[in-house]
Design an enzyme around this catalytic site. Sequence first.
Site, PDB file in Angstrom:
ATOM      1  N   GLU A 107      45.140 -37.729 -26.814  1.00  0.00           N
ATOM      2  CA  GLU A 107      45.632 -37.212 -28.090  1.00  0.00           C
ATOM      3  C   GLU A 107      46.936 -36.469 -27.833  1.00  0.00           C
ATOM      4  O   GLU A 107      47.019 -35.630 -26.926  1.00  0.00           O
ATOM      5  CB  GLU A 107      44.622 -36.263 -28.735  1.00  0.00           C
TER       6      GLU A 107
ATOM      7  N   ASN B 175      48.658 -36.946 -34.986  1.00  0.00           N
ATOM      8  CA  ASN B 175      48.219 -36.369 -36.260  1.00  0.00           C
ATOM      9  C   ASN B 175      49.110 -36.820 -37.400  1.00  0.00           C
ATOM     10  O   ASN B 175      50.338 -36.888 -37.260  1.00  0.00           O
ATOM     11  CB  ASN B 175      48.230 -34.840 -36.184  1.00  0.00           C
TER      12      ASN B 175
ATOM     13  N   GLU C 141      45.411 -39.878 -36.772  1.00  0.00           N
ATOM     14  CA  GLU C 141      44.349 -38.926 -37.091  1.00  0.00           C
ATOM     15  C   GLU C 141      44.666 -38.240 -38.418  1.00  0.00           C
ATOM     16  O   GLU C 141      45.684 -37.567 -38.553  1.00  0.00           O
ATOM     17  CB  GLU C 141      44.209 -37.865 -35.994  1.00  0.00           C
TER      18      GLU C 141
ATOM     19  N   ASP D  24      39.768 -37.213 -38.645  1.00  0.00           N
ATOM     20  CA  ASP D  24      39.711 -36.041 -37.778  1.00  0.00           C
ATOM     21  C   ASP D  24      38.845 -34.957 -38.421  1.00  0.00           C
ATOM     22  O   ASP D  24      38.724 -34.865 -39.641  1.00  0.00           O
ATOM     23  CB  ASP D  24      41.128 -35.517 -37.548  1.00  0.00           C
TER      24      ASP D  24
ATOM     25  N   GLU E   3      35.254 -34.036 -30.027  1.00  0.00           N
ATOM     26  CA  GLU E   3      36.264 -33.165 -29.407  1.00  0.00           C
ATOM     27  C   GLU E   3      35.672 -31.772 -29.206  1.00  0.00           C
ATOM     28  O   GLU E   3      34.652 -31.421 -29.786  1.00  0.00           O
ATOM     29  CB  GLU E   3      37.523 -33.086 -30.277  1.00  0.00           C
TER      30      GLU E   3
END
Length: 863
Positions: free
Chosen positions: A334, A393, A425, A455, A512
């Site tokens: 990520e 993101n 995400e 997410d 996560e």
Amino acid sequence: MDGCKKILVVEDSAVNRMILSGILSEKYQVLEAENGKEAIDLLKQYGEQVSLILLDIVMPVMDGYAFLSAVKADSSLSSIPVIVTTQSDRESDEVAALSKGAADFVAKPYRPQIILHRVASIINLRETAAMINLIQYDRLTGLYSKEYFYQQAKTILIQNPDKEYDIICSDIENFKLINDVFGIPAGDRLLMNVADLCREFVGEKGIYGRLNADQFACLIERPASYTDDAFREASIRLTAVSPTKNVAMKWGIYPVDNRFLPVEQMCDWALLAVQRIKGQYGKYLAIYDEELRGKLLREQAVTDAMEIALAQGQFEIYLQPKYQLSCDSLAGAEALVRWNHPEWGLQSPGEFIPIFERNGFITKLDEFVWDKACAILKEWDAKGYPPLAVSVNVSRADIYNADLADILTKTVQKYDLQPARLHLEITESAYTENPEQIIKTVRHLRDLGFIIEMDDFGSGYSSLNMLNQMTLDILKLDMKFIQNETAKPMNQGVLRFIMQLARSMNLSVVAEGVETKSQLERLREIGCDYVQGYYFAKPMRCGDFEELWKSHDTMAGAETANQPPFLTRDWRRVILVADEDPAYRSAVRNTFSNEFQVEEAADGGGVLETIQKFDKKIDAVVLSLTLSDGEGLGALKGLQRERGAWNVPVIATGPADARLEREAFRIGADEYADKPHFQESLYKKVQHAMELAKARLREQTLKTEAHRDYMTGLLNRRGLEAALRELRREDAPLAVYLFDLDNLKRTNDTYGHVQGDELIREFGRLLHTHTRAESDLLVRYGGDEFVAVMKRMKSEETALQKGEEICRAIQEFTLAKDMRASCSAGIVLWNGEETFDGVIQKADKALYEVKSKQKGGCRIWKA
């Protein structure tokens, strides 16, 4: 005919009236009058239902000039546009008509296309102006709306640099009590009195607007001083006209010392000053000062430095590894951003990211991260590494960028990457803010080949129905959810349920925030696919990640670990050419293939199959009307019925036949191209039709925005009125709910308007999840009041159960440790015959009965 727009023709000549009626009657309902007096009588009957007046000047009884003067003097009629028609071609006559209020001037004899074009243009201008007026002004008070006040204040500040200004914002303490005890009409009257005070106080020295339910704002030239006495007097005057007799009005002042700050921020600071004196007896006025300023200096410093930081490369990309649990292999990363400031050092994202989200800079920062992530992937490809994927993101602000898909597509093309190498995400809370917009955007991005991750799943309140509508690839479990649920043996079934849900939807799951071995083993046990967190590695610089990857035992297997698989759909725009001639289809393909993916169909069935296959992704259709057995016109009709094709521009092709061309336009074609034609001509017609389609979409978007509450996405009162007109007899019986958030005022006063706004948004989301949002009417009726109109409600018992279900659900939303959200509701079963205003008054009475005894419940209105 009742639904047609009405045009009034005022003409003493019966022949001319007949000619004009013949020109206009196909599109409009024509009313006729042979002189000005008859026309006035018709206007008294129809009023503003008349969209336009065609007026002859020379008439008996009352001529055109006298009629114009009478109409323009009547405020209820003055907005109706008038086109003057006359045989005179003297400039003085035209000037005289225009000076008396005419909108346009046309000469006789009549030219049909000129008449139709000018009539349509002026009616459209009037309707657009009316819509703008609705957006610019608050409906109740007539003051500027919040957004328009911000815009006008900014203009005044910039255009008058030599003048000193203050922003003054006001708030009524316990305004909710007035609505609860004395009813909404009493509260509305008080708000209108506050608006009158603003007009009187500011006069010609500034402007004023309504921000929220009981909050007003003024921009005023700075006087010599402010005193409590003037503001105390205002409260006394309000008390005199209020039923509660103890109105406490508080004012906050922000002295404008930086006129280039957003006006919204200035108002927020003035309201911060108000918070300092809330609940203090005898205090009416507070000024934003250094004490408050100090709390915001840091935020301003961050804002001032952000553009320079981006230009100077102060932002860095860090990568946090993702591991595949089935084989303990490194499966991806990520991409996160860090700010290494030359003076402040390494900054925490928790400090600057929320600021960037508020000021909009997050969109630029996101684009920087996307570009850097793709550059890293390209560099790894050049070194011969297996093709890992990197997640980035996509912020809420990015979703509303109309160019989002183009930006992302051009970014991956720039580095010669497949879109699936970039996982996008999108946080769960973003999905619940504007579900339709998010679902549409995400579907488009996924069709382009990007991998979509939801997410922070588990942190919000998405319904399973909404989840089912989304085109996702991966669920990413919220960090806090993982930490809590793996520590609670009694609740571990929730995680297992999520895994089963994901499997049923063919979704992968990433956990996560994994910090302990026990969390890892629990996730492995229930079949989680991927994990990331401090248990494995903290976010690290790209070079450190590369070293970690090269030293990893399973690097050779990284390609097989890169799940889910790549998507391979063409990213380009799509044109469909439907024609019986293969040579013509080939020519069209050659014309457009550099810019479009060209799909072909040889018959009407192929047209509709292709439209359904691409599901709203067709950009234009070139359709032959000479397809076999009349399939051309049939396919054109079918396109108008297809929900996925309502705004797809259609360029009809066929012989030079006026009858066929007229029929094509009647059914819905946007352009007509006579055969044979040059491909260059067809290209221009396609481009023109696509521009018209974009304009239609923008117009539809504007109308939708005017009917929606900006904070919740629910209907506003204007939208409710429009929706009520569409109700059908079979929708009855209807259950009308008037919901009231019990603790909003206390929340705003105690924890600030940010928390209060979150409560409002949460209740909007909750209404979506507990109703049939696609058919029921869901409305933000006022500051903390919501209306729901649920269709086909069979009994009072069922209606009451649904209301209690919603009231229980909001209690799960925690405002703070010592306060939980709650709402109350009044309910009326409505057969559709009584006026809606009457129904709301009954619901309000039922709501008052509930709140006077115990908040947090529901009651059915009883006569």
